[in-house]
Design a protein around this motif. Structure first.
Motif, short mmCIF file in Angstrom:
data_model
loop_
_atom_site.label_atom_id
_atom_site.label_comp_id
_atom_site.label_asym_id
_atom_site.label_seq_id
_atom_site.Cartn_x
_atom_site.Cartn_y
_atom_site.Cartn_z
N PRO A 180 0.82 -1.21 0.00
CA PRO A 180 0.00 0.00 0.00
C PRO A 180 0.86 1.26 0.00
O PRO A 180 1.81 1.38 0.77
CB PRO A 180 -0.81 -0.13 1.30
CG PRO A 180 0.01 -1.02 2.17
CD PRO A 180 0.72 -1.96 1.27
N ARG A 181 0.51 2.18 -0.90
CA ARG A 181 1.19 3.47 -0.99
C ARG A 181 0.20 4.52 -1.46
O ARG A 181 -0.89 4.20 -1.94
CB ARG A 181 2.35 3.42 -1.99
CG ARG A 181 3.54 2.60 -1.55
CD ARG A 181 4.74 2.88 -2.46
NE ARG A 181 5.31 4.17 -2.20
CZ ARG A 181 6.11 4.83 -3.04
NH1 ARG A 181 6.38 4.32 -4.22
NH2 ARG A 181 6.62 5.99 -2.72
N SER A 182 0.60 5.77 -1.36
CA SER A 182 -0.22 6.87 -1.87
C SER A 182 0.65 7.68 -2.86
O SER A 182 1.82 7.93 -2.57
CB SER A 182 -0.68 7.77 -0.72
OG SER A 182 -1.44 8.85 -1.19
N PRO A 183 0.11 8.07 -4.00
CA PRO A 183 -1.28 7.94 -4.45
C PRO A 183 -1.58 6.59 -5.13
O PRO A 183 -2.75 6.29 -5.38
CB PRO A 183 -1.42 9.08 -5.45
CG PRO A 183 -0.05 9.21 -6.05
CD PRO A 183 0.91 8.89 -4.93
N ARG A 184 -0.54 5.80 -5.49
CA ARG A 184 -0.79 4.52 -6.16
C ARG A 184 -0.05 3.41 -5.44
O ARG A 184 1.10 3.57 -5.02
CB ARG A 184 -0.34 4.58 -7.63
CG ARG A 184 -1.12 5.57 -8.48
CD ARG A 184 -0.75 5.44 -9.95
NE ARG A 184 0.68 5.67 -10.17
CZ ARG A 184 1.29 5.41 -11.31
NH1 ARG A 184 0.61 4.89 -12.32
NH2 ARG A 184 2.57 5.64 -11.45
N ASP A 185 -0.71 2.28 -5.29
CA ASP A 185 -0.09 1.13 -4.64
C ASP A 185 0.98 0.53 -5.55
O ASP A 185 0.99 0.74 -6.76
CB ASP A 185 -1.15 0.09 -4.31
CG ASP A 185 -2.25 0.65 -3.41
OD1 ASP A 185 -1.92 1.29 -2.41
OD2 ASP A 185 -3.44 0.45 -3.75
N PHE A 186 1.90 -0.23 -4.93
CA PHE A 186 3.03 -0.81 -5.66
C PHE A 186 2.89 -2.33 -5.67
O PHE A 186 2.52 -2.95 -4.66
CB PHE A 186 4.34 -0.41 -4.98
CG PHE A 186 5.56 -0.72 -5.79
CD1 PHE A 186 6.00 0.14 -6.78
CD2 PHE A 186 6.28 -1.89 -5.57
CE1 PHE A 186 7.13 -0.14 -7.53
CE2 PHE A 186 7.40 -2.19 -6.31
CZ PHE A 186 7.84 -1.31 -7.29
#
Length: 210
Positions: free
Chosen positions: A175-181
């Motif tokens: 999970p990451r912001s703005p896009r997950d990895f």
């Protein structure tokens, strides 16, 4: 009469001096100084001058992909992205020691982890009695999802890869912001056994730098 002879003598003297200058090259140094320098000629193109896309080899060490630093194991090879992968995949690796058909791709994708995990599950037709193995693993202070799928793999029309049976995929969603990895390791089941532990260490080495 004397004036005529004097003029004739002066003319003869000038002609003599001119002849001497022509023979000895009078003023040649000045002419050489004023001559234009030679025009440089570019060397002929050879194969070494051509910037042909090639594989990007890696002998291990740190690499940063989409703002995440990883420790790449020795022997892994980062490779150029295919036209189908460009714009969708951030990086691609081969792992020759595990097997020639083992591939690892890394990407940042929107849409949410739950939806992307479901898409991965839809790419596999599992054998009767087999279920996906899903667990949580800690990556740089966040809970990532480890998903293990085994069966017939169909990556879909967007990726140039044939449908194959006896395959396995280990996918990790961070999970990451703005896009997950996402990390997606695929290959024949027996070949992934050779790299599963090393892949897990690679995932755990991830550190967010952006």
């Amino acid at each position: 009469m004397k004036t005529y002879r004097y003029r004739k003598w002066i003319l003869h003297t000038h002609l003599t001096l001119l002849s001497v200058c022509l023979i000895l090259g009078c003023g040649s140094e000045q002419s050489a100084d004023q001559a234009d320098p030679p025009v440089p000629v570019a060397p002929a193109l050879t194969d070494s001058n051509l910037n042909t896309p090639k594989d990007i080899s890696s002998s291990g060490g740190e690499t940063v992909i989409d703002g995440i630093r990883f420790q790449v194991p020795s022997g892994w090879e980062q490779v150029a992205l295919s036209p189908a992968q460009q714009g969708m995949i951030a990086a691609s690796f081969r792992i020759p020691a595990a097997g020639k058909d083992v591939k690892l791709t890394l990407s940042s994708v929107g849409g949410g982890i739950a939806a992307n995990l479901q898409r991965w599950k839809g790419q596999f037709q599992l054998k009767p009695g087999e279920l996906p193995v899903e667990k949580t693993m800690r990556v740089d202070g966040v809970d990532a999802v480890w998903l293990d799928l085994r069966g017939t793999f169909d990556s879909g029309p967007a990726i140039d890869s044939p449908v194959a049976s006896g395959m396995r995929m280990i996918g990790v969603a961070i999970p990451r912001s703005p896009r997950d990895f996402y990390l997606k390791l695929t290959g024949p089941r027996e070949q992934l056994l050779n790299v599963e532990a090393e892949f897990q260490d690679f995932v755990k080495s991830a550190r967010f730098v952006q």
